[in-house]
Design an enzyme around this catalytic site. Structure first.
Site, short mmCIF file in Angstrom:
data_model
loop_
_atom_site.label_atom_id
_atom_site.label_comp_id
_atom_site.label_asym_id
_atom_site.label_seq_id
_atom_site.Cartn_x
_atom_site.Cartn_y
_atom_site.Cartn_z
N LYS A 267 19.43 -36.21 -54.20
CA LYS A 267 18.33 -36.23 -53.22
C LYS A 267 17.38 -35.06 -53.48
O LYS A 267 17.80 -33.90 -53.50
CB LYS A 267 18.91 -36.14 -51.80
CG LYS A 267 17.84 -36.01 -50.70
CD LYS A 267 18.46 -35.97 -49.29
CE LYS A 267 17.39 -35.65 -48.23
NZ LYS A 267 17.95 -35.55 -46.86
N ASP A 272 11.49 -31.41 -45.83
CA ASP A 272 11.78 -32.46 -44.85
C ASP A 272 11.43 -31.96 -43.45
O ASP A 272 12.22 -31.26 -42.82
CB ASP A 272 13.26 -32.85 -44.94
CG ASP A 272 13.65 -33.85 -43.85
OD1 ASP A 272 12.76 -34.46 -43.25
OD2 ASP A 272 14.88 -34.02 -43.64
N LYS A 279 11.19 -32.72 -36.69
CA LYS A 279 12.30 -31.81 -36.40
C LYS A 279 11.82 -30.70 -35.47
O LYS A 279 10.63 -30.38 -35.46
CB LYS A 279 12.78 -31.16 -37.71
CG LYS A 279 13.58 -32.06 -38.61
CD LYS A 279 14.15 -31.29 -39.80
CE LYS A 279 14.91 -32.20 -40.73
NZ LYS A 279 16.14 -32.77 -40.13
N ASP A 290 16.15 -29.12 -48.88
CA ASP A 290 16.57 -30.52 -48.84
C ASP A 290 16.50 -31.19 -50.22
O ASP A 290 16.70 -32.40 -50.33
CB ASP A 290 15.71 -31.28 -47.81
CG ASP A 290 16.45 -32.42 -47.15
OD1 ASP A 290 17.70 -32.44 -47.25
OD2 ASP A 290 15.80 -33.29 -46.54
N ASP A 349 13.41 -39.32 -39.66
CA ASP A 349 14.11 -38.14 -40.19
C ASP A 349 15.36 -38.52 -41.00
O ASP A 349 15.94 -37.70 -41.69
CB ASP A 349 14.47 -37.19 -39.04
CG ASP A 349 14.78 -35.79 -39.52
OD1 ASP A 349 14.52 -35.50 -40.71
OD2 ASP A 349 15.28 -34.99 -38.71
N GLU A 351 15.52 -39.89 -43.75
CA GLU A 351 14.70 -40.30 -44.90
C GLU A 351 15.47 -40.25 -46.22
O GLU A 351 15.15 -40.96 -47.15
CB GLU A 351 13.45 -39.41 -45.00
CG GLU A 351 13.63 -38.07 -45.75
CD GLU A 351 14.61 -37.12 -45.07
OE1 GLU A 351 14.84 -37.26 -43.87
OE2 GLU A 351 15.17 -36.24 -45.77
N ARG A 353 18.39 -41.29 -47.11
CA ARG A 353 19.00 -42.58 -47.49
C ARG A 353 17.93 -43.58 -47.92
O ARG A 353 18.19 -44.47 -48.72
CB ARG A 353 19.85 -43.09 -46.32
CG ARG A 353 19.08 -43.37 -45.06
CD ARG A 353 19.99 -43.41 -43.82
NE ARG A 353 20.37 -42.08 -43.35
CZ ARG A 353 21.13 -41.85 -42.29
NH1 ARG A 353 21.59 -42.87 -41.57
NH2 ARG A 353 21.43 -40.63 -41.93
N1 BES Z 1 17.90 -33.18 -44.49
C1 BES Z 1 18.41 -33.62 -43.24
C2 BES Z 1 19.88 -33.22 -43.04
C3 BES Z 1 20.13 -31.80 -42.67
C4 BES Z 1 19.93 -31.38 -41.37
C5 BES Z 1 20.64 -30.93 -43.58
C6 BES Z 1 20.21 -30.06 -41.02
C7 BES Z 1 20.94 -29.63 -43.22
C8 BES Z 1 20.72 -29.18 -41.96
C9 BES Z 1 18.32 -35.14 -43.14
O1 BES Z 1 17.22 -35.70 -43.75
C10 BES Z 1 18.25 -35.46 -41.70
O2 BES Z 1 17.27 -35.12 -41.08
N2 BES Z 1 19.28 -36.10 -41.17
C11 BES Z 1 19.33 -36.42 -39.80
C12 BES Z 1 19.85 -37.83 -39.71
C13 BES Z 1 19.74 -38.42 -38.34
C14 BES Z 1 18.29 -38.59 -37.95
C15 BES Z 1 20.46 -39.73 -38.35
C16 BES Z 1 20.28 -35.44 -39.12
O3 BES Z 1 21.29 -35.07 -39.71
O4 BES Z 1 19.96 -35.00 -38.01
ZN ZN Z 2 16.40 -34.70 -45.31
MN MN Z 3 15.53 -35.73 -42.45
#
Ligand code: BES
Ligand code: ZN
Ligand code: MN
Length: 495
Positions: A267, A272, A279, A290, A349, A351, A353
């Site tokens: 990835k 992000d 966020k 990210d 968010d 994204e 996947r």
């Molecule tokens: N890049 C983030 C995951 C992340 C969050 C990594 C905090 C490290 C610290 C990912 O793209 C994301 O935003 N995931 C969301 C998924 C949710 C919306 C289902 C998450 O983990 O909140």
């Molecule tokens: Zn992300």
């Molecule tokens: Mn995200």
């Protein structure tokens, strides 16, 4: 870092710092009788006075006597128990930090007490990594107008008496060095700010790595991806002015260039913000990390190329930003992935996947033996496993087991979470084949379940490194993980 192994054991050797590892025997001095004599019995006196017991991790500076070429001598206690890999690394980490604080950049390590046969490999390899972690300096962008000054390259010499041990030490040090170089590259890419490390920058770095290490590198632009039908990936990048890139790096080390490769899919979100599902502001700066999945693909391929592993590897990196914009994905949007499956985007968010699914479908054309994707995919994995352990899931238990074993061997641990039908059901959508979001709970698992719909044609495992790639005790610093586990996994495929 330069690291070499030497057989001769002559105290006249010129070195800035000589490190002697010792066990807490009744007579510590008997382990280094010659040095004890040269110091007029100082080592024996240190023990007798109780100032140095050689307990694990104990360190003391020794006065340098006449006839010894070192500028300083450090006695390093290693305790009386046989040390496991984890403890060896711990001792070496404290030593590396001590050397750093003493501003030592050249040292000779006489680690016989640690080296007891089977350990020589562990010590040589992890010394390179421990020194690498302690010495790492981020200087890719200037901290101030005055710019940065790079520290001198660390030079380490391992002292070994017997020839067999020497050649083992040399080989292991070369492995440690290669992993360390891969980690350093991954740390540098991770720590770079998002305005410098963009998808185009990652693509240029891939081309650079290709030139220096003989890789075949191909970069697909948005038009190429549109022709392939990557509607899911492109839906994320259309909310950003930085064009998305799909970076493909091929390393061919196998006897036959036709041998099926192992694929690493990383990835590469260079920033992000969450998109329209924005966020919160606190810690949003950390979302420059990210792209650490892609950084570990760079690092593992560099390490594999340096070691000239006799296998073929393909690295596939989908890279984009995820920003809010007039053209950005909106909750409720439906897109069509390259696989033909439609996706309802319930949260913009989620994204990662959306990019990975198209990259995984693309990876099919390489007819890979195995596919590992590496991603900072979910905050939920930090809740489950903290910053210590990566989450691993997959559709092939052998691949998952091999990864867990590689993690244990390289001290870059991973732990399995279950992919089951009951979680897969959470991704049902009223408007598409799949939703990009599960119902509440088990966020790390539902993310992997989403990916599982795009990996049915090959043996696959997924590593969620959102907790391990940066942060924790180290703070806002990239760790270089998952380079060690991936490199070890690739090394293990060479047997
Ligand atoms: N890049 C983030 C995951 C992340 C969050 C990594 C905090 C490290 C610290 C990912 O793209 C994301 O935003 N995931 C969301 C998924 C949710 C919306 C289902 C998450 O983990 O909140
Ligand atoms: Zn992300
Ligand atoms: Mn995200």
């Amino acid at each position: 870092m330069k690291i070499q192994a030497k057989a001769s054991k002559n105290y006249q050797l010129k070195t800035d710092c000589l490190v002697i590892a010792l066990k807490p025997l009744k007579k510590i001095s008997s382990q280094c009788a010659e040095l004890n004599t040269l110091t007029g019995g100082a080592i024996a006196r240190l023990q007798d006075s109780g100032q140095f017991s050689a307990a694990c991790g104990d360190m003391v500076n020794l006065m340098v006597p006449e006839g010894v070429g070192a500028t300083q001598i450090i006695l390093l206690g290693v305790g009386d128990k046989k040390l496991d890999t984890e403890s060896v690394r711990e001792v070496l980490t404290s030593l590396a930090i001590k050397l750093k604080s003493l501003k030592v950049d050249e040292a000779t390590f006489e680690l016989d007490a640690l080296n007891v046969k089977s350990n020589v490999e562990t010590v040589s390899r992890h010394l390179a990594e421990a020194l690498g972690d302690a010495e790492y300096q981020y200087i890719k962008t200037p901290k101030s107008a005055r710019g940065n000054t790079a520290n001198k390259e660390f030079k380490a010499t391992l002292w070994c008496q017997d020839r067999k041990m020497l050649s083992t030490a040399k080989k292991a040090a070369a492995i440690g060095n290669a992993i360390n170089n891969g980690k350093t590259l991954a740390k540098d890419l991770g720590n770079m700010p998002g305005n410098v490390c963009t998808p185009s920058y990652l693509a240029s770095q891939a081309k650079k790595l290709g030139k220096s290490h003989g890789l075949k590198v191909k970069v697909l632009n948005e038009k190429d991806m549109a022709e392939l039908g990557m509607g899911s990936l492109l839906s994320v990048s259309k909310g950003s002015r930085e064009p998305a890139k799909l970076i493909v790096m091929e390393y061919k080390g196998a006897k036959s260039s036709k041998e099926a490769p192992h694929a690493l899919v990383g990835k590469g979100l260079t920033f992000d913000a969450g998109g329209i599902s924005l966020k919160p502001g606190a810690k949003m700066d950390e979302m420059k990390y990210d792209m650490c999945g892609s950084a570990s693909v760079f690092g593992a391929i560099l390490a594999a190329a340096e070691m000239q592993l006799p296998i073929n590897i393909v690295g596939v990196i989908p890279s984009s930003e995820n920003l809010p914009d007039g053209l950005a994905n909106k909750p409720g949007d439906v897109v069509t992935s390259m696989s033909g499956q439609t996706i309802e985007i319930l949260n913009t968010d989620a994204e990662g996947r959306l990019l990975l699914c198209d990259a995984l479908t693309y990876t099919k054309r390489f007819k890979p033996q195995t596919v590992i994707d590496i991603a900072t995919l979910t905050g939920a994995v930090i809740v489950a496993l903290g910053h210590q352990t990566a989450g691993v899931m997959g559709n092939d238990q052998d691949v998952v087991d091999d990864l867990i074993a590689a993690g244990d061997e390289s001290l870059d641990h991973a732990w399995q979470l279950p992919i089951k039908e009951t979680y897969k059901k959470q991704l049902k959508s009223d408007y598409a084949d799949l939703a990009n979001l599960g119902t509440p709970g088990a966020g790390t698992i539902t993310a992997a379940c989403f990916l599982s719909y795009f990996t049915e044609d090959f043996r696959w495992a997924h590593l969620d490194i959102a907790g391990t790639a940066w942060g924790g005790a180290a703070g806002k610093r990239a760790s270089g993980r998952a380079v060690p586990i991936l490199t070890q996994y690739l090394m293990d495929r060479c047997k």
